[in-house]
Write a protein that holds these residues in place. Structure first.
Motif, PDB file in Angstrom:
ATOM      1  N   LEU A  36     114.484 -49.090 -95.134  1.00  0.00           N
ATOM      2  CA  LEU A  36     115.821 -49.657 -94.996  1.00  0.00           C
ATOM      3  C   LEU A  36     116.013 -50.280 -93.615  1.00  0.00           C
ATOM      4  O   LEU A  36     115.641 -49.695 -92.600  1.00  0.00           O
ATOM      5  CB  LEU A  36     116.880 -48.573 -95.233  1.00  0.00           C
ATOM      6  CG  LEU A  36     117.054 -48.093 -96.678  1.00  0.00           C
ATOM      7  CD1 LEU A  36     118.002 -46.894 -96.741  1.00  0.00           C
ATOM      8  CD2 LEU A  36     117.576 -49.220 -97.570  1.00  0.00           C
ATOM      9  N   LYS A  78     124.328 -62.757-101.421  1.00  0.00           N
ATOM     10  CA  LYS A  78     123.865 -61.581-100.668  1.00  0.00           C
ATOM     11  C   LYS A  78     122.397 -61.666-100.276  1.00  0.00           C
ATOM     12  O   LYS A  78     121.947 -60.933 -99.397  1.00  0.00           O
ATOM     13  CB  LYS A  78     124.119 -60.309-101.460  1.00  0.00           C
ATOM     14  CG  LYS A  78     123.314 -60.187-102.746  1.00  0.00           C
ATOM     15  CD  LYS A  78     123.465 -58.819-103.392  1.00  0.00           C
ATOM     16  CE  LYS A  78     122.786 -57.767-102.567  1.00  0.00           C
ATOM     17  NZ  LYS A  78     122.731 -56.443-103.207  1.00  0.00           N
ATOM     18  N   TYR A  79     121.645 -62.573-100.910  1.00  0.00           N
ATOM     19  CA  TYR A  79     120.229 -62.717-100.586  1.00  0.00           C
ATOM     20  C   TYR A  79     119.926 -63.965 -99.762  1.00  0.00           C
ATOM     21  O   TYR A  79     118.787 -64.161 -99.342  1.00  0.00           O
ATOM     22  CB  TYR A  79     119.391 -62.751-101.874  1.00  0.00           C
ATOM     23  CG  TYR A  79     119.248 -61.390-102.535  1.00  0.00           C
ATOM     24  CD1 TYR A  79     118.342 -60.460-102.061  1.00  0.00           C
ATOM     25  CD2 TYR A  79     120.046 -61.047-103.627  1.00  0.00           C
ATOM     26  CE1 TYR A  79     118.217 -59.210-102.661  1.00  0.00           C
ATOM     27  CE2 TYR A  79     119.929 -59.817-104.235  1.00  0.00           C
ATOM     28  CZ  TYR A  79     119.006 -58.891-103.737  1.00  0.00           C
ATOM     29  OH  TYR A  79     118.899 -57.662-104.325  1.00  0.00           O
ATOM     30  N   GLN A 102     118.272 -53.545 -97.902  1.00  0.00           N
ATOM     31  CA  GLN A 102     119.478 -52.753 -98.162  1.00  0.00           C
ATOM     32  C   GLN A 102     119.282 -51.851 -99.365  1.00  0.00           C
ATOM     33  O   GLN A 102     118.389 -52.081-100.198  1.00  0.00           O
ATOM     34  CB  GLN A 102     120.673 -53.691 -98.369  1.00  0.00           C
ATOM     35  CG  GLN A 102     120.935 -54.617 -97.187  1.00  0.00           C
ATOM     36  CD  GLN A 102     121.988 -55.668 -97.470  1.00  0.00           C
ATOM     37  OE1 GLN A 102     122.684 -55.620 -98.492  1.00  0.00           O
ATOM     38  NE2 GLN A 102     122.133 -56.633 -96.561  1.00  0.00           N
ATOM     39  N   GLN A 103     120.117 -50.847 -99.452  1.00  0.00           N
ATOM     40  CA  GLN A 103     119.990 -49.869-100.523  1.00  0.00           C
ATOM     41  C   GLN A 103     120.127 -50.510-101.896  1.00  0.00           C
ATOM     42  O   GLN A 103     119.529 -50.058-102.879  1.00  0.00           O
ATOM     43  CB  GLN A 103     121.048 -48.775-100.349  1.00  0.00           C
ATOM     44  CG  GLN A 103     120.838 -47.556-101.241  1.00  0.00           C
ATOM     45  CD  GLN A 103     119.599 -46.751-100.845  1.00  0.00           C
ATOM     46  OE1 GLN A 103     119.441 -46.381 -99.692  1.00  0.00           O
ATOM     47  NE2 GLN A 103     118.722 -46.487-101.790  1.00  0.00           N
ATOM     48  N   SER A 104     120.875 -51.606-101.977  1.00  0.00           N
ATOM     49  CA  SER A 104     121.107 -52.273-103.267  1.00  0.00           C
ATOM     50  C   SER A 104     119.993 -53.237-103.653  1.00  0.00           C
ATOM     51  O   SER A 104     120.098 -53.917-104.666  1.00  0.00           O
ATOM     52  CB  SER A 104     122.439 -53.031-103.216  1.00  0.00           C
ATOM     53  OG  SER A 104     122.431 -54.000-102.164  1.00  0.00           O
ATOM     54  N   ASP A 105     118.935 -53.296-102.845  1.00  0.00           N
ATOM     55  CA  ASP A 105     117.847 -54.241-103.121  1.00  0.00           C
ATOM     56  C   ASP A 105     116.731 -53.629-103.951  1.00  0.00           C
ATOM     57  O   ASP A 105     115.581 -54.067-103.875  1.00  0.00           O
ATOM     58  CB  ASP A 105     117.259 -54.753-101.798  1.00  0.00           C
ATOM     59  CG  ASP A 105     118.242 -55.581-101.006  1.00  0.00           C
ATOM     60  OD1 ASP A 105     119.183 -56.124-101.602  1.00  0.00           O
ATOM     61  OD2 ASP A 105     118.055 -55.685 -99.764  1.00  0.00           O
ATOM     62  N   GLY A 106     117.066 -52.647-104.763  1.00  0.00           N
ATOM     63  CA  GLY A 106     116.018 -51.930-105.501  1.00  0.00           C
ATOM     64  C   GLY A 106     115.398 -52.699-106.643  1.00  0.00           C
ATOM     65  O   GLY A 106     114.313 -52.376-107.102  1.00  0.00           O
ATOM     66  N   SER A 129     109.975 -53.018-108.714  1.00  0.00           N
ATOM     67  CA  SER A 129     111.088 -52.275-108.121  1.00  0.00           C
ATOM     68  C   SER A 129     110.739 -51.917-106.685  1.00  0.00           C
ATOM     69  O   SER A 129     109.566 -51.823-106.313  1.00  0.00           O
ATOM     70  CB  SER A 129     111.369 -50.999-108.914  1.00  0.00           C
ATOM     71  OG  SER A 129     111.761 -51.310-110.239  1.00  0.00           O
TER      72      SER A 129
END
Length: 309
Positions: A36, A78-79, A102-106, A129
């Motif tokens: 992160l 966001k990207y 970021q945490q939401s980029d999984g 992933s």
């Protein structure tokens, strides 16, 4: 067209479709590990049918949303500015880098290629992933902790990471010759190793040797180990201890015995001399001694006291 001709035509169409479908392939890991706040690179290589292609448009998506497009306005907000295609599409390299993870980029993400005309394909069956970690992985740190003064020391500091574009930076607390190397592991993981070589000195004794590793994004690891240096004076100290604990006491004992012996001899000689004097005094006092003889003996100083005792 007869029934046999229709059958042959149908078989050729099916064979062509099967051959075309199998030519669209991609090689990506199913998952990569990302730190992160740092960056991650998704390794990707692809293939397409044997067609003449002059233009290549690579796109990365998550479901129906675009996380990378060469035209930035087509990328999710966001990207924007965080994704970059690293590979050369003409050489079938479709690797993608995501910065400031970021945490939401999984994910999961998949790649799409668009060539001329109808030649387009989405590799939606091969998704990637990203597994997030909040802190860097442990550092492998090795150095010989007990050394001799003047000995050449080599220290090794290794970390795993997932961003070969911006590998970790190494800083040592000791000066010396440094060497850096990187190794491609698997599933998007890389290994970075820094080697420090220096000559030990007595001033290094009981001092920590530190290896500070700074990752892209600012996170750090700083392992350390304490070096114990055995100085060259240790041999001299051992020799002096041998001298002081064995030789000196032995010499003192010999000297004491010698002094005792000398004193004993001296005492013996003195006693003998005194006994002779006493005998001579007795003779001098004898009434039978002639005057001339007494006078002759009296002139000797060592017998002068005989007449007064």
């Amino acid at each position: 067209m007869g029934a046999l001709q229709w059958l042959v035509f149908f078989i050729c169409i099916c064979f062509k479709a099967t051959q075309t479908e199998s030519s669209w392939t991609v090689d990506v890991p199913s998952s990569v590990e990302g730190l992160l706040g740092s960056c991650v690179v998704i390794p990707c290589s692809y293939n397409y049918p044997d067609i003449m292609a002059h233009t290549f448009t690579g796109i990365w998506r998550i479901d129906d949303q675009v996380i990378y497009h060469p035209t930035e306005s087509n990328t999710m907000e966001k990207y924007r500015g965080r994704t970059k295609l690293l590979g050369d599409l003409s050489k079938k390299n479709c690797s993608l880098m995501i910065e400031n993870l970021q945490q939401s980029d999984g994910g999961p993400f998949f790649f799409r290629i668009e060539l001329e005309g109808p030649n387009k394909f989405s590799y939606s069956n091969n998704k990637v992933s990203i597994s997030m970690i909040g802190e860097p992985n442990p550092t492998d740190f090795f150095v010989q902790e007990e050394v001799k003064e003047g000995q050449t020391i080599s220290a090794f500091c290794s970390v795993s990471h997932s961003c070969p574009t911006y590998p970790p930076d190494f800083h040592w607390s000791h000066s010396g010759e440094q060497h850096f190397q990187t190794q491609n592991l698997q599933n998007g993981q890389w290994k970075a190793t820094s080697t420090l070589t220096f000559r030990s000195d007595r001033t290094d004794h009981n001092k920590p040797l530190q290896c500070r590793v700074t990752y892209h994004g600012g996170k750090q690891r700083e392992p350390s180990k304490t070096i114990k240096v055995k100085c060259k004076c240790a041999a001299l100290t051992t020799y002096w201890m041998f001298i002081s604990h064995l030789i000196i006491p032995l010499l003192m004992a010999v000297c004491c015995d010698l002094v005792t012996l000398v004193w004993s001899v001296y005492s013996l000689i003195s006693n003998n001399h005194r006994d002779k004097n006493q005998e001579m005094c007795a003779v001098l006092r004898s009434k039978e001694l002639k005057n001339s003889t007494r006078k002759e003996i009296n002139n000797k100083k060592e017998y002068a006291d005989c007449w007064h005792s």
